[in-house]
Design a protein around this motif. Structure first.
Motif, short mmCIF file in Angstrom:
data_model
loop_
_atom_site.label_atom_id
_atom_site.label_comp_id
_atom_site.label_asym_id
_atom_site.label_seq_id
_atom_site.Cartn_x
_atom_site.Cartn_y
_atom_site.Cartn_z
N ASN A 5 0.86 -1.17 0.00
CA ASN A 5 0.00 0.00 0.00
C ASN A 5 0.90 1.23 0.00
OD1 ASN A 5 -1.64 2.23 1.00
ND2 ASN A 5 -3.17 0.69 1.49
N SER A 6 0.70 2.13 -0.93
CA SER A 6 1.58 3.31 -1.02
C SER A 6 1.47 4.19 0.22
CB SER A 6 1.29 4.13 -2.28
OG SER A 6 -0.01 4.67 -2.23
N HIS A 7 0.37 4.10 0.95
CA HIS A 7 0.23 4.88 2.18
C HIS A 7 1.28 4.48 3.22
CE1 HIS A 7 -3.44 6.98 1.06
NE2 HIS A 7 -3.87 5.84 0.56
N LEU A 9 4.32 3.96 2.69
CA LEU A 9 5.55 4.72 2.44
C LEU A 9 5.53 6.04 3.21
CD1 LEU A 9 5.98 4.24 -1.40
CD2 LEU A 9 7.15 3.04 0.45
N SER A 64 6.28 -2.23 -0.04
CA SER A 64 5.48 -1.20 -0.72
C SER A 64 6.38 -0.29 -1.55
CB SER A 64 4.68 -0.39 0.30
OG SER A 64 3.70 -1.21 0.91
N TRP A 65 7.56 0.00 -1.02
CA TRP A 65 8.53 0.82 -1.73
C TRP A 65 9.01 0.09 -2.99
CZ3 TRP A 65 12.43 3.71 1.79
CH2 TRP A 65 13.12 4.67 1.06
N ALA A 68 6.22 0.12 -5.49
CA ALA A 68 6.06 1.45 -6.08
C ALA A 68 7.10 1.69 -7.17
CB ALA A 68 6.16 2.53 -5.01
N LEU A 72 4.52 1.35 -10.29
CA LEU A 72 3.81 2.62 -10.44
C LEU A 72 4.44 3.50 -11.52
CD1 LEU A 72 3.14 3.66 -6.73
CD2 LEU A 72 1.66 2.38 -8.29
N LEU A 77 4.36 8.14 -8.64
CA LEU A 77 5.46 8.36 -7.71
C LEU A 77 5.54 9.83 -7.31
CD1 LEU A 77 8.35 6.16 -9.15
CD2 LEU A 77 7.00 5.76 -7.08
N LEU A 80 2.89 10.71 -4.71
CA LEU A 80 2.83 9.99 -3.43
C LEU A 80 2.77 10.92 -2.23
CD1 LEU A 80 5.28 6.97 -3.80
CD2 LEU A 80 2.80 6.91 -3.49
N ASP A 123 -1.94 -5.03 -4.28
CA ASP A 123 -1.95 -3.61 -3.93
C ASP A 123 -3.29 -3.25 -3.30
OD1 ASP A 123 -1.72 -0.89 -3.73
OD2 ASP A 123 -1.42 -0.54 -5.86
N ASN A 125 -3.98 -0.30 -2.06
CA ASN A 125 -3.99 1.16 -1.98
C ASN A 125 -5.40 1.75 -1.99
OD1 ASN A 125 -2.45 3.56 -1.78
ND2 ASN A 125 -3.01 4.00 -3.90
#
Length: 136
Positions: A5-7, A9, A64-65, A68, A72, A77, A80, A123, A125
């Motif tokens: 999940n990008s959150h 990060l 997640s990093w 991404a 992504l 990016l 983010l 993912d 996200n």
């Protein structure tokens, strides 16, 4: 299945906007396209927080990093830090992918960020109402 999940990060980058004025100024004075500045950012600000995180949380952030960077597009990016109105004490470099790759290489030397099989990643996200409290 590896959940990302990008959150997650944001747990790393949110700390860069926190703290006292001296710390914020130290970060703001760094040149984010200069390898020695990125090394200083990692060693003085990102790594200490990452190593303080619980192991499971740190692994989620790391994967997640990796996801991404591998999956992504550049526009995602670049955005983010905007998703949760994250205020960084510096402007992201124009080539944000290279910036995140450089940080990865400082954080995890010799460990590839590329994912060979994206199908093992899920993912979450957009599927979570509270991405920071996801329970497997």
């Amino acid at each position: 299945m590896i959940i990302v999940n990008s959150h997650w990060l944001h747990q790393i980058f949110a700390t860069l906007g926190e703290g006292n004025e001296e710390r914020a100024q130290d970060i703001a004075n760094l040149n984010m396209i200069n390898p020695s500045s990125i090394r200083k950012l990692v060693e003085n600000h990102i790594r200490p927080y990452f190593e303080f995180m619980p192991r499971k949380s740190a692994q989620r952030v790391k994967e997640s990093w990796r996801y991404a960077l591998s999956a992504l597009p550049n526009s995602a990016l670049q955005a983010l830090h905007l998703e949760d109105e994250l205020e960084l004490p510096f402007e992201l470099p124009h080539d944000v992918r290279k910036f995140f790759q450089d940080i990865w290489e400082e954080m995890f030397p010799g460990e590839p960020w590329q994912i060979e099989d994206l199908s093992v990643y899920q993912d979450y996200n957009t599927k979570l109402s509270d991405p920071f409290n996801f329970q497997e």
